[in-house]
Design a protein around this motif. Structure first.
Motif, PDB file in Angstrom:
ATOM      1  N   UNK A   1      13.010   6.287  -0.946  1.00  0.00           N
ATOM      2  CA  UNK A   1      11.983   5.465  -0.445  1.00  0.00           C
ATOM      3  C   UNK A   1      11.349   4.411  -1.496  1.00  0.00           C
TER       4      UNK A   1
ATOM      5  N   UNK B   1       8.333  10.478   1.654  1.00  0.00           N
ATOM      6  CA  UNK B   1       7.709   8.849   1.807  1.00  0.00           C
ATOM      7  C   UNK B   1       7.240   8.487   0.506  1.00  0.00           C
TER       8      UNK B   1
ATOM      9  N   UNK C   1      14.919  -7.633  -0.367  1.00  0.00           N
ATOM     10  CA  UNK C   1      13.984  -6.808  -1.391  1.00  0.00           C
ATOM     11  C   UNK C   1      14.602  -5.480  -1.909  1.00  0.00           C
TER      12      UNK C   1
ATOM     13  N   UNK D   1       6.504  -2.558  -8.910  1.00  0.00           N
ATOM     14  CA  UNK D   1       5.691  -3.013  -7.781  1.00  0.00           C
ATOM     15  C   UNK D   1       4.470  -3.940  -8.448  1.00  0.00           C
ATOM     16  N   UNK D   2       4.309  -3.662  -9.820  1.00  0.00           N
ATOM     17  CA  UNK D   2       3.074  -4.196 -10.226  1.00  0.00           C
ATOM     18  C   UNK D   2       3.131  -5.670 -10.831  1.00  0.00           C
TER      19      UNK D   2
ATOM     20  N   UNK E   1      -2.216   4.322 -11.676  1.00  0.00           N
ATOM     21  CA  UNK E   1      -1.650   2.793 -11.650  1.00  0.00           C
ATOM     22  C   UNK E   1      -2.262   2.417 -10.473  1.00  0.00           C
TER      23      UNK E   1
ATOM     24  N   UNK F   1      -7.285  12.587  -2.912  1.00  0.00           N
ATOM     25  CA  UNK F   1      -5.774  12.951  -2.871  1.00  0.00           C
ATOM     26  C   UNK F   1      -5.034  11.894  -1.705  1.00  0.00           C
TER      27      UNK F   1
ATOM     28  N   UNK G   1      -2.337   9.120  -2.323  1.00  0.00           N
ATOM     29  CA  UNK G   1      -0.980   9.258  -1.494  1.00  0.00           C
ATOM     30  C   UNK G   1      -0.533   8.060  -0.706  1.00  0.00           C
TER      31      UNK G   1
ATOM     32  N   UNK H   1       0.134   5.109  -2.702  1.00  0.00           N
ATOM     33  CA  UNK H   1       1.624   5.168  -3.187  1.00  0.00           C
ATOM     34  C   UNK H   1       2.512   4.675  -2.318  1.00  0.00           C
ATOM     35  N   UNK H   2       2.336   5.409  -1.144  1.00  0.00           N
ATOM     36  CA  UNK H   2       3.615   5.109   0.225  1.00  0.00           C
ATOM     37  C   UNK H   2       3.488   3.869   0.292  1.00  0.00           C
TER      38      UNK H   2
ATOM     39  N   UNK I   1       3.069   1.198  -1.248  1.00  0.00           N
ATOM     40  CA  UNK I   1       3.929   0.215  -2.002  1.00  0.00           C
ATOM     41  C   UNK I   1       5.301  -0.061  -1.825  1.00  0.00           C
ATOM     42  N   UNK I   2       5.742   0.907  -1.105  1.00  0.00           N
ATOM     43  CA  UNK I   2       7.293   0.839  -0.768  1.00  0.00           C
ATOM     44  C   UNK I   2       7.378   0.050   0.558  1.00  0.00           C
ATOM     45  N   UNK I   3       8.446  -0.358   0.574  1.00  0.00           N
ATOM     46  CA  UNK I   3       8.847  -1.277   1.718  1.00  0.00           C
ATOM     47  C   UNK I   3       8.875  -0.424   3.035  1.00  0.00           C
TER      48      UNK I   3
ATOM     49  N   UNK J   1      10.521   3.355   4.889  1.00  0.00           N
ATOM     50  CA  UNK J   1       9.487   4.492   5.624  1.00  0.00           C
ATOM     51  C   UNK J   1       9.987   4.668   7.011  1.00  0.00           C
TER      52      UNK J   1
END
Lengths: 308, 308, 308
Positions: A168, A196, A275, A307-308, B3, B225, B229, B232-233, B235-237, B241
């Motif tokens: 992921x 995820x 991507x 991703x930064x 981050x 939390x 979470x 973070x998720x 961030x991803x394409x 997901x």
């Protein structure tokens, strides 16, 4: 419970059948009293990447184990790693980068609808033998899928044991049913949380939630437990072992068509987007082509920097 | 792990599409950096009942999230409640009482074979986005089915967190796959124990047996939390997901035909018997039409008095 | 939570229907307030073997419970054992030995494709009533399959509570979906560990990993909990109980065709090999035809001596 330690421990190497693929020596095997120990040691990689060398050796091994069906002298197979930090790091990412030429066939000849790497994982589940993974290092991506494909998993309580599906974090979904097996072990809620977010689980938490069977404080305890377990299982006739596996797999393994769809989706989702390609290129650069370093040691923390 | 807290946190409200149904303002949404926070606040009910106001607002929200497929700017959705005692109490019981007129369509236009309320729960599972429930209050009946339909569940250790499928106590079976999802999370044995007896589980036990992912001692820890979470998720394409969700759902979600049969059974079993109608009438009377009071706060204890 | 203890506790014996099979009195039943207590007491066996006496009595009981569908006065059934050391030891091994003549029909008349013993287990799962097993002694092989077929399982923390699928140790695989139900409860990893090695689990570990619902320190606590639970469930209308069971079974029970294939495989794998017959003969000799003794008390340790 000492009885089976008293069995004669004369090592006997199994006769090697003619190998279908070239051999690269990345798997060391030793068989005695019905138990085959397989040590994964990819000398072409600092981090036990599952590349084409290891893939070919694994394909040959599986064919040899599958070959005689329930007449095999081997009743149990124990997989471990010679690399102190990695069980299997992940798949060779180059295989998914446009333009990279691989000697691997795209599909498994025995499963012409399943991509070669995914078919390796599927074929582990169809072995008549009991399969046990001994985990002393990282197993991410296909490394964790390898663990899932084994019947049982036992881990060392160690900072080096970190398990995850990292896909992921590079825009893909886990192939080879990785997350699907996990949902049988830890429920879909925790599966989604870890997969995820592409987060590592450590050995103690993994044992607590059911990701692995048990966790041990020392390598001695870990290997002692697994050796006794494998020796005990190996006493029993192989048809019963194979029949038990068929029954449990029929209800806990992803259905074959779902497995295939899930596996192809991985490739499509990674390779069909700009991507995805950018992320894979960035990982190869950040890891210095999958060298031992901060990124491979702590993927979940390092990957977000992309991703930064 | 800090981050993603450093990411710019400028709130941006998502452009609202033309809504299919009238809007009642029972859902407050705020989106930033790919995470949409949805606060359930049914101002027409003291106990966050899932009535037609909330149902219409939820239908519009799901359509908006589903609308752009994997092009959506939203990658993760976090559901919480503004009601300190109730996440969602349960469905509006009037909807199952003969003679009550509801503005809701009987079936979902996108799933013409699934009753409107059940389709809402099904449609949560088909969102491309990761969905997370933050639980600080009671969730019974469809409230727990809502939690089950989300990908992940995190709870506060609080006397207000009480989860159950109450349907059996009024002669019905849980619809919308409530008990079915639960059997993937906690096994069929514990599912039967809680569901057949219509008993609450508290947050700590829920986390221990896998009903929820984790439990936290304070609201701050819980939200911290979940926010980390979700960030973070996000961030991803989104294709990864969505692909991961499809894979896991294919093996852990009830098959669609089973879901439909289970859902229709609820209605039939409740509305087709005189005993069922009597029980529902008795609940409406005992709760003063679902007002905040002893019955709604402690349904499992109070409901048995109807049998005395 | 005391309310249901105040219900009138007048015992009422259920009218006995005409029995299809001869009756041997191995099951004592008592019904009051919708709860039937069934005590397994096979007076033809020192170890509560599931032989043809118990099988016929069980078949009659199931037919009686199934008979009236959701009109039954019984809403919950609690199974326990009168034998302090054995819930059900295992199936009568003689039934699988060539030449042994059994009065049992080979297949269940209501399930002509399922072997009689396996059909008994299947038919437990199709009862409209909630079924609860109270475990105070050993349950191996079909004993554990019986537990799996019940909706819920509660155990005493006692050295006499030892659960396992022993089939692998005599060359067979578990029939009647034993290992398959287990994989829903404890995941396929731990299922393989216990079943392939034919190892006992004790009550505390069983509760920890989900094999049983809960464990109790004393018989009083165990029976008190189960009696309260059964009484509470029995308050609620039977159609809701039956409907809930149908829903959960639709996703957690082995599909019928898989169940049938798994069951037939057992017989085939045991009876079709010389090794299987030798092992069964050896067990009958070592146990003095299933008498109370070291082998039956500690099967996992004793059985490996057959391989030395």
């Amino acid at each position: 419970m000492l009885f089976y330690r008293l069995l004669p421990l004369l090592a006997s190497t199994v006769a090697v059948l003619a190998a279908r693929y070239p051999s690269f020596g990345t798997l060391q095997t030793q068989t005695s009293n019905g138990v085959m120990h397989v040590v994964i040691n990819n000398t072409f990689s600092e981090i036990n990447v599952l590349d084409y060398h290891l893939a070919f050796d694994l394909a040959n091994l599986l064919e040899r184990l599958q070959g005689n069906g329930t007449d095999s002298d081997v009743h149990a197979v124990v997989f471990s790693s010679a690399n102190p930090k990695f069980f299997i790091a992940h798949v060779d990412i180059n295989l998914f980068v446009t333009g990279f030429e691989s000697p691997l066939p795209k599909f498994d000849p025995f499963n012409p609808d399943i991509l070669f790497f995914d078919a390796l994982m599927w074929n582990i589940t169809t072995l008549p033998q009991a399969t046990i993974a001994v985990i002393e290092g990282r197993a991410r991506g296909i490394g964790n899928e390898f663990l899932m494909a084994c019947d049982m998993r036992f881990a060392l309580s160690s900072p080096n044991v970190l398990l995850s599906q990292t896909e992921n974090s590079v825009g893909a979904n886990p192939g080879a049913g990785g997350a699907m097996y996990l949902s049988n072990l830890i429920g879909h809620g925790r599966t989604f949380e870890y997969v995820l977010s592409a987060t590592d689980v450590n050995a103690d938490t993994a044992a607590q939630i059911g990701w692995v069977n048990r966790v041990f404080d020392t390598p001695h305890e870990l290997h002692d437990y697994v050796d006794n377990l494998a020796a005990r299982i190996a006493l029993f006739p192989l048809p019963g072992i194979a029949g038990t596996k068929q029954g449990v797999n029929a209800i806990s393994r992803p259905p074959r068509d779902v497995f295939v769809r899930d596996s192809q989706d991985v490739i499509i989702s990674v390779t069909s987007t700009a991507e995805g390609q950018e992320l894979l290129d960035a990982v190869l650069k950040a890891t210095n082509n999958q060298s031992l370093g901060a990124f491979e040691l702590d993927w979940p923390t390092e990957v977000v920097k992309l991703y930064q």
